[in-house]
Write a protein that holds these residues in place. Structure first.
Motif, PDB file in Angstrom:
ATOM      1  N   GLN A  94       0.840  -1.192   0.000  1.00  0.00           N
ATOM      2  CA  GLN A  94       0.000   0.000   0.000  1.00  0.00           C
ATOM      3  C   GLN A  94       0.875   1.242   0.000  1.00  0.00           C
ATOM      4  O   GLN A  94       1.936   1.268   0.617  1.00  0.00           O
ATOM      5  N   PHE A 105      -4.582   6.938  -2.269  1.00  0.00           N
ATOM      6  CA  PHE A 105      -4.200   5.641  -1.729  1.00  0.00           C
ATOM      7  C   PHE A 105      -4.051   4.674  -2.891  1.00  0.00           C
ATOM      8  O   PHE A 105      -4.887   4.662  -3.800  1.00  0.00           O
ATOM      9  N   ASP A 124     -10.896   9.577   7.152  1.00  0.00           N
ATOM     10  CA  ASP A 124     -10.308   8.678   8.143  1.00  0.00           C
ATOM     11  C   ASP A 124      -9.483   7.659   7.361  1.00  0.00           C
ATOM     12  O   ASP A 124     -10.029   6.741   6.745  1.00  0.00           O
ATOM     13  N   MET A 125      -8.168   7.817   7.355  1.00  0.00           N
ATOM     14  CA  MET A 125      -7.281   6.987   6.541  1.00  0.00           C
ATOM     15  C   MET A 125      -7.410   5.501   6.880  1.00  0.00           C
ATOM     16  O   MET A 125      -7.332   4.658   5.987  1.00  0.00           O
ATOM     17  N   SER A 126      -7.615   5.196   8.144  1.00  0.00           N
ATOM     18  CA  SER A 126      -7.726   3.786   8.515  1.00  0.00           C
ATOM     19  C   SER A 126      -9.010   3.170   7.968  1.00  0.00           C
ATOM     20  O   SER A 126      -9.021   2.002   7.566  1.00  0.00           O
ATOM     21  N   VAL A 127     -10.088   3.946   7.899  1.00  0.00           N
ATOM     22  CA  VAL A 127     -11.344   3.444   7.339  1.00  0.00           C
ATOM     23  C   VAL A 127     -11.199   3.232   5.837  1.00  0.00           C
ATOM     24  O   VAL A 127     -11.634   2.213   5.293  1.00  0.00           O
ATOM     25  N   ALA A 129      -8.391   2.656   4.181  1.00  0.00           N
ATOM     26  CA  ALA A 129      -7.494   1.509   3.995  1.00  0.00           C
ATOM     27  C   ALA A 129      -8.210   0.194   4.282  1.00  0.00           C
ATOM     28  O   ALA A 129      -8.025  -0.791   3.561  1.00  0.00           O
ATOM     29  N   TYR A 130      -9.052   0.175   5.306  1.00  0.00           N
ATOM     30  CA  TYR A 130      -9.798  -1.032   5.650  1.00  0.00           C
ATOM     31  C   TYR A 130     -10.726  -1.442   4.496  1.00  0.00           C
ATOM     32  O   TYR A 130     -10.758  -2.603   4.090  1.00  0.00           O
ATOM     33  N   HIS A 131     -11.476  -0.482   3.970  1.00  0.00           N
ATOM     34  CA  HIS A 131     -12.407  -0.785   2.881  1.00  0.00           C
ATOM     35  C   HIS A 131     -11.665  -1.137   1.582  1.00  0.00           C
ATOM     36  O   HIS A 131     -12.152  -1.964   0.813  1.00  0.00           O
TER      37      HIS A 131
END
Length: 159
Positions: A94, A105, A124-127, A129-131
Motif C-alpha cells: 500500500q 491511496f 479517516d485513513m484507517s477506514v 485503507a480497511y475498505h
C-alpha cells in the motif's frame, strides 16, 4: 457518480462494478476510485461516463478525466515498486500520498493490478485503507486475465 452499463457483462464483472460503487458510496470522504491493470490501463472507474476533460472539479476529484486518477495510480505504483526493488523491500502492499487538499491511496490487488482511491484530506485513513483491503480481498481472486480483458473492453466501449 454515473453508473456503468453492466448489461452483457459476466457475473464477476458486475460484482466488481458493484464493489467499486459501494466503496465510493459507503466510505466517507472517498471521491473517486479506479482499478488499473499491470500495464497501466484502467479496468474499472467510479465515474466511467466522465471521460471528457472538465475545467475543474475542485475537491470532488482530480482535474481532467477519470483517466487521470488511473494515470496517477499507475505512476505511483511503478515508482513504489522501483523503490522497493532498490531498497530490497519486497512487494509493495500500500502507498498513501497526503496532500493539503486530498489524499491518494494505492493498494496492490493481484498480478500487478492496483486499486487507487482519491479521498478528502480529512478522511479517516484507517477506514479508507480497511475498505480498500476488503475490496482487494474480494477482487483479487476473481481478477483473472479473462476478466481483466472483459473489463478493459467494457471501459473502451464507454469512452
Amino acid at each position: 457518480m454515473t453508473a456503468p452499463s453492466t448489461f452483457g457483462l459476466s457475473t464477476e464483472a458486475r460484482n466488481l462494478h458493484w464493489l467499486l460503487s459501494n466503496l465510493v458510496e459507503e466510505v466517507p470522504g472517498v471521491h473517486s476510485v479506479t482499478v488499473v491493470s499491470s500495464d497501466g490501463l484502467m479496468l474499472l472507474s467510479s465515474d466511467p461516463g466522465h471521460h471528457a476533460v472538465k475545467a475543474t472539479e475542485g475537491a470532488d476529484g482530480p482535474k481532467g478525466s477519470s483517466a487521470d486518477l488511473a494515470t496517477i495510480v499507475s505512476g505511483i505504483g511503478s515508482l513504489t515498486v522501483g523503490a522497493a526493488k532498490l531498497m530490497d523491500g519486497g512487494g509493495v502492499k500500500q502507498t498513501m500520498v497526503a496532500m493539503d487538499e486530498g489524499s491518494v491511496f494505492v493498494m496492490s490487488i493481484s498480478d500487478g493490478s492496483l486499486l487507487g482511491v482519491h479521498a478528502a484530506p480529512d478522511c479517516d485513513m484507517s477506514v479508507v485503507a480497511y475498505h480498500m483491503a476488503l475490496f482487494v480481498g474480494r477482487a483479487g481472486h476473481v481478477l483473472t486475465p479473462e476478466l481483466r480483458s472483459e473489463l478493459r473492453t467494457s471501459m473502451e466501449s464507454t469512452q
